[in-house]
Design an enzyme around this catalytic site. Sequence first.
Site, PDB file in Angstrom:
ATOM      1  N   GLU A 163     -32.816 -37.216 -28.366  1.00 19.98           N
ATOM      2  CA  GLU A 163     -33.522 -36.754 -29.570  1.00 19.98           C
ATOM      3  C   GLU A 163     -35.036 -36.898 -29.467  1.00 19.98           C
ATOM      4  OE1 GLU A 163     -30.855 -38.677 -29.569  1.00 19.98           O
ATOM      5  OE2 GLU A 163     -29.367 -37.878 -30.966  1.00 19.98           O
ATOM      6  N   MET A 195     -52.699 -45.901 -14.353  1.00 20.92           N
ATOM      7  CA  MET A 195     -53.724 -46.387 -15.274  1.00 20.92           C
ATOM      8  C   MET A 195     -53.587 -47.895 -15.485  1.00 20.92           C
ATOM      9  SD  MET A 195     -56.408 -45.426 -16.755  1.00 20.92           S
ATOM     10  CE  MET A 195     -56.611 -43.733 -17.315  1.00 20.92           C
ATOM     11  N   LYS A 210     -24.346 -36.789 -45.902  1.00 20.01           N
ATOM     12  CA  LYS A 210     -23.297 -35.853 -45.518  1.00 20.01           C
ATOM     13  C   LYS A 210     -22.613 -35.179 -46.719  1.00 20.01           C
ATOM     14  CE  LYS A 210     -19.507 -35.041 -42.454  1.00 20.01           C
ATOM     15  NZ  LYS A 210     -18.700 -35.462 -41.332  1.00 20.01           N
ATOM     16  N   PHE A 229     -20.865 -46.827 -40.365  1.00 16.60           N
ATOM     17  CA  PHE A 229     -21.012 -46.420 -38.967  1.00 16.60           C
ATOM     18  C   PHE A 229     -22.163 -45.429 -38.848  1.00 16.60           C
ATOM     19  CE2 PHE A 229     -19.862 -43.405 -35.524  1.00 16.60           C
ATOM     20  CZ  PHE A 229     -20.075 -44.269 -34.463  1.00 16.60           C
ATOM     21  N   GLN A 230     -23.047 -45.665 -37.903  1.00 16.68           N
ATOM     22  CA  GLN A 230     -24.223 -44.834 -37.647  1.00 16.68           C
ATOM     23  C   GLN A 230     -25.108 -44.681 -38.886  1.00 16.68           C
ATOM     24  OE1 GLN A 230     -22.978 -41.224 -35.497  1.00 16.68           O
ATOM     25  NE2 GLN A 230     -23.324 -42.353 -33.609  1.00 16.68           N
TER      26      GLN A 230
END
Lengths: 165, 574
Positions: free
Chosen positions: B53, B482, B165, B115-116
Amino acid sequence: MRRIISILLENEPGALSRIVGLFSQRAFNIESLCVAETDEPSLSRITISTFGDDKILEQITKQVNKLVDVIKVADLTERPHIEREIVLVKVLAMNNKTRTEVMRISDIFRGDIVDVGKQIYTVQLTGDEDKISSFISILSNETEIIEVVRSGTVGIARGEKALRA
Amino acid sequence: MTIERLSGAHLLTKALAELEVEYIFGYPGGSVLDIYDAIFQQDKVSHILVRHEQAATHMADGYTRATGKCGVVLATSGPGNTNCITGIATAYMDSIPMVVLAGQVASSLIGGDAFQETDIVGCSRPIVKHSFNCRDVNDIPNVLAKAFYLAETGRPGPVVVELPKDILNPDIKVPFVLNKDVKIRSYNPNVKGHSKQIKKAVEKIVNAKKLVVYTGGGIILANAAEQLTALVERLNAPCTNTLMGLGGISGLHDNFIGMLGMHGTAEANKAMANADIILALGARFDDRVTNKVEKFCPNATIIHVDIDPTSISKTVSAHIPIVGLVDVVMAQINKELDDVGYQSSADTFKDWWQDINQWRKLNSFSYETKEDLIKPQQVVEAVYKHTNGDAYVCSDVGQHQMFAAQYYPFKNPRQWINSGGLGTMGFGFPAAMGVKLAFPDSHVVCITGDGSIQMNIQEMSTCLQYDIPVVIVSLNNRSLGMVRQWQDMIYGGRHSSSYMESLPDFVKLAEAYGHVGMQVNHPDELDDAIKEAFAIKNRLVFVDVLVDENEHVYPMQVRFGAVDDMWLKKGEKV
């Protein structure tokens, strides 16, 4: 320098957390914070007591103003204003001498005894921050303080000036 | 007429189509499956399936930086959303509009550690312009319209929309109502500069002896490059750009004196230090520009034009602050110059240009070549040559980023795409993919390093799936360049964890993903290899260029010094 910032904002879920989050994210101080709905239920009013120099205060008001939920911001301390805080103090009042002294001090400060128990008095007092701090300090010389609950400062500008949407 | 009734997920896709969204960059998961089902059943909005993502956010971001159109990201609740955080922060720091559609568990489960479940609105609060907890299916189209409006107007930035949802449920259908004419009573960004301030600014500009026009990403965001060039020409003033502002004026323009700041040109930093008037347009006096703020341009009067009042006097105090859209304010300045009858001539700033031309002779971008080792600067110059200077150049973060900014003069705005504010390694490759989707016929190159490319290298798989043939040019110095440079300069050469001693075979890796891999390790082969890479139009090419691992980026500001205290080379200060 101590300042009082007044904020008018949308009464939306999460709006308060954006204000508080902003202060911690940018390392601004919060001495006290009060929030409640206004006469217009879609708006909330927040009063924040903070401190910092002019540069920091400029950033605070600009950053708060930038939040999408915020409608108006004012630094009350810039102009004549009224500020008030309410405190509830629970003290030990075991004998007559202490009870009399607590009542006397409360009278002088125009406080009210709002609850009495077998061994305690609870005093309510309204005033500005200085008055409340000295009241607590004087009470603590006479008896044992069990609990102090301060509301934090609310404030309003004197005269015609008003913070409205 | 019957009003069409749609489920939340279909309201969403229909609203996105009406808001002219071309692409959604995302990754499916439990809480957003209804949205994916709705996407499947329409053909107006295309979905690009990434492999992580974070890459979705950078792709949307790159797409936006190149096109100016707001990118859209879709991620599922929990880890899908938290993976977006770095990309949201990247967009936030560079003021890039973005709308992130964040799935959430059903409203009835919120707060119960389902969950999640994560509180994505809470997680992202310090790095978004605004966010919405959408709780009612009826609100979806209008919340989206507000999200786009907020993301794109004023000082742009990312907006998160949380979608539980239950409001996407296919069985609950409501009328589609979308009001595109958004008004938000608490949000009214300033457009025009205050006329008194404009007058004051012009008075200073007209009487300036040593004027510098210092511009940043605001010029790019406001599509104001042409206007800037015209103003600079009218004033015959020197113009310097920040890292984010490159392309605001052509890198080949006579009045352009190079990038300023930590790795800017000597002439740009010297001009800033000696200026009497600084006209700052859409720049924010970042610490990578100013060096020690207390020593920054003590003799200059600073006119600071910015859309965001918080940017003004945040670090460096402005003498003449002007809040407004930079294009509008430039038009106001031009009008005021007309009104006072301003005329510049070839003699305007004659002495000032003499000073600047002396500093130009320091030739601060010179570097030594070696017979058997490729210098990273040579690679960027070869890329410039074989793309005619017309490529979209996306970079990651580190030495290669600075080399790209220094050695590829950008003729046009939006041509240079990098994470300037947050400094996000792993940004460049997915950003380049977003650009290539928008401009399939243009050269799109990701200049990266062996450290950064590995932070989103999995997206080579996405490139194969959607046929996104970008060119990756990796300046491979077998170390985190760097970091290593700072360790050389500040930490007594102790290279703590700056080595990459177990690098993969990038050629084989590219081939394993179905692309073309090339390796170059000798200066004599460099030109041909880069030429060949850009000649292959229809396949992704990964060019692994082994470069001198000891090269440092110069010039470099001396730490805690003034803006023009610089190392020109190892051991050579000005």
